[in-house]
Write a protein that holds these residues in place. Sequence first.
Motif, PDB file in Angstrom:
ATOM      1  N   PRO A 122     -18.259  48.625  16.380  1.00 48.22           N
ATOM      2  CA  PRO A 122     -17.004  49.500  16.393  1.00 48.22           C
ATOM      3  C   PRO A 122     -16.419  49.622  15.191  1.00 48.22           C
ATOM      4  N   SER A 123     -15.990  51.075  14.648  1.00 45.47           N
ATOM      5  CA  SER A 123     -15.332  51.481  13.509  1.00 45.47           C
ATOM      6  C   SER A 123     -14.310  52.635  13.790  1.00 45.47           C
ATOM      7  N   SER A 124     -13.674  53.124  12.750  1.00 44.14           N
ATOM      8  CA  SER A 124     -12.955  54.234  13.064  1.00 44.14           C
ATOM      9  C   SER A 124     -12.648  54.947  11.535  1.00 44.14           C
ATOM     10  N   ASN A 125     -11.964  56.296  11.628  1.00 40.49           N
ATOM     11  CA  ASN A 125     -11.844  57.032  10.440  1.00 40.49           C
ATOM     12  C   ASN A 125     -10.803  56.322   9.453  1.00 40.49           C
ATOM     13  N   TYR A 126     -10.167  55.372   9.964  1.00 41.13           N
ATOM     14  CA  TYR A 126      -8.871  54.657   9.007  1.00 41.13           C
ATOM     15  C   TYR A 126      -9.613  53.659   8.139  1.00 41.13           C
ATOM     16  N   GLU A 127     -10.964  53.431   8.438  1.00 42.59           N
ATOM     17  CA  GLU A 127     -11.588  52.475   7.576  1.00 42.59           C
ATOM     18  C   GLU A 127     -11.400  52.683   6.075  1.00 42.59           C
ATOM     19  N   LEU A 128     -11.110  53.845   5.728  1.00 41.27           N
ATOM     20  CA  LEU A 128     -11.239  54.259   4.315  1.00 41.27           C
ATOM     21  C   LEU A 128     -10.052  53.858   3.634  1.00 41.27           C
ATOM     22  N   LEU A 129      -8.952  53.171   4.189  1.00 39.87           N
ATOM     23  CA  LEU A 129      -7.925  52.610   3.495  1.00 39.87           C
ATOM     24  C   LEU A 129      -8.122  51.499   2.852  1.00 39.87           C
ATOM     25  N   PRO A 130      -7.452  51.387   1.801  1.00 39.65           N
ATOM     26  CA  PRO A 130      -7.618  50.258   1.084  1.00 39.65           C
ATOM     27  C   PRO A 130      -6.507  48.861   1.320  1.00 39.65           C
ATOM     28  N   THR A 131      -5.824  49.205   2.818  1.00 39.86           N
ATOM     29  CA  THR A 131      -4.600  48.178   2.761  1.00 39.86           C
ATOM     30  C   THR A 131      -4.305  48.302   4.563  1.00 39.86           C
ATOM     31  N   ARG A 132      -4.190  47.169   5.053  1.00 39.58           N
ATOM     32  CA  ARG A 132      -3.640  47.513   6.411  1.00 39.58           C
ATOM     33  C   ARG A 132      -2.350  48.182   6.626  1.00 39.58           C
ATOM     34  N   ILE A 133      -2.124  48.976   7.496  1.00 38.76           N
ATOM     35  CA  ILE A 133      -0.945  49.539   7.555  1.00 38.76           C
ATOM     36  C   ILE A 133      -0.131  49.377   8.932  1.00 38.76           C
ATOM     37  N   GLY A 134      -0.829  48.236   9.619  1.00 39.19           N
ATOM     38  CA  GLY A 134      -0.079  47.725  10.893  1.00 39.19           C
ATOM     39  C   GLY A 134      -1.001  48.083  11.985  1.00 39.19           C
ATOM     40  N   ASN A 135      -0.796  48.006  13.399  1.00 39.64           N
ATOM     41  CA  ASN A 135      -1.569  48.259  14.534  1.00 39.64           C
ATOM     42  C   ASN A 135      -1.303  49.684  14.670  1.00 39.64           C
ATOM     43  N   ILE A 136      -2.704  50.404  14.932  1.00 40.54           N
ATOM     44  CA  ILE A 136      -2.761  51.814  15.146  1.00 40.54           C
ATOM     45  C   ILE A 136      -2.873  52.267  16.592  1.00 40.54           C
ATOM     46  N   HIS A 137      -1.972  53.147  17.168  1.00 44.28           N
ATOM     47  CA  HIS A 137      -2.148  53.531  18.543  1.00 44.28           C
ATOM     48  C   HIS A 137      -2.109  54.903  18.660  1.00 44.28           C
ATOM     49  N   SER A 138      -3.132  55.335  19.417  1.00 48.87           N
ATOM     50  CA  SER A 138      -3.165  56.893  19.726  1.00 48.87           C
ATOM     51  C   SER A 138      -1.995  57.346  20.678  1.00 48.87           C
ATOM     52  N   ALA A 139      -1.423  58.424  20.122  1.00 52.59           N
ATOM     53  CA  ALA A 139      -0.264  58.916  21.062  1.00 52.59           C
ATOM     54  C   ALA A 139       0.213  60.543  20.479  1.00 52.59           C
ATOM     55  N   ASN A 140       0.675  61.154  21.036  1.00 52.33           N
ATOM     56  CA  ASN A 140       0.939  62.673  20.730  1.00 52.33           C
ATOM     57  C   ASN A 140       2.461  63.120  21.034  1.00 52.33           C
ATOM     58  N   GLY A 141       2.985  63.636  20.230  1.00 53.09           N
ATOM     59  CA  GLY A 141       4.479  64.298  20.433  1.00 53.09           C
ATOM     60  C   GLY A 141       4.879  64.811  19.031  1.00 53.09           C
ATOM     61  N   LYS A 142       6.367  65.306  19.380  1.00 57.97           N
ATOM     62  CA  LYS A 142       6.982  66.133  18.217  1.00 57.97           C
ATOM     63  C   LYS A 142       8.276  65.466  18.057  1.00 57.97           C
ATOM     64  N   GLU A 143       8.720  64.445  18.871  1.00 62.55           N
ATOM     65  CA  GLU A 143       9.932  63.989  18.615  1.00 62.55           C
ATOM     66  C   GLU A 143       9.946  62.873  17.442  1.00 62.55           C
TER      67      GLU A 143
END
Length: 243
Positions: A122-143
């Motif tokens: 497994p991998s993801s597009n966020y593998e390009l980051l040089p540091t960990r930014i936390g747990n990433i969860h998919s969700a959509n919204g505008k609030e």
Amino acid sequence: MSKKISTIGYKIPGFDNLELGFSSKSSLMDSDILLIAPNLPYYERSSLGGGYHQGKVCYGESGTFKLKEDLAHWKKELTNSLNAGKKVFLMLSEKNDFLVDTGGRSYSGSGRNRNTTIEVAPSSNYELLPTRIGNIHSANGKEILFVGNSLFSNFSKSFKPNLEYKIYLENIGNATPIFTGKDKTKILGAIYKVGASQLVVLPYLNYDEGEFTEYKKNKKGKKEEYWTKDAIRFGHMLTDCLI
């Protein structure tokens, strides 16, 4: 502009020349400010299963090699940039989880019944980051709630109608929140201390490219695309905010 801006995976209306191709192997050494959205271009997919495995995009041997090479390149460039004190802005685009070819193979059966299994990881597009930014969860919204920080008040005010979230973060460590959802434990933007600088994470800034595009005939009578005046105004506001 007094500072040189470069973008990766995001086109600022009216400033197409600032965008670096994801597979271009470009250097960030000459840039002062970086804006990234980890939107991946197309890579060759596995010939098995129509390019999917267990419901996820699966890249073939060639596509995996190129994708991993590009992700490693930008990770190194971003690390060097942050260590050099440059400001890096990350727009939280959609998280793409996918599978890559590890190069490993396992075999079963013999003769005509011999089967080859391609080993994937497994991998993801966020593998390009040089540091960990936390747990990433998919969700959509505008609030999106602006929680304060005068440096970002103009950005929030200017682009509130265009801001949306495609993911939210949890467990961000010592980072300072800038934007949250209605549930303030869901982080939509934050400042991370990395190296000698900061990684500034922001909600995704969307715009309608169709509405921002107009067509005019050139001297040969052929129609060409141009950014509208509103698009260019939008681009100037964004570059001014980044600077």
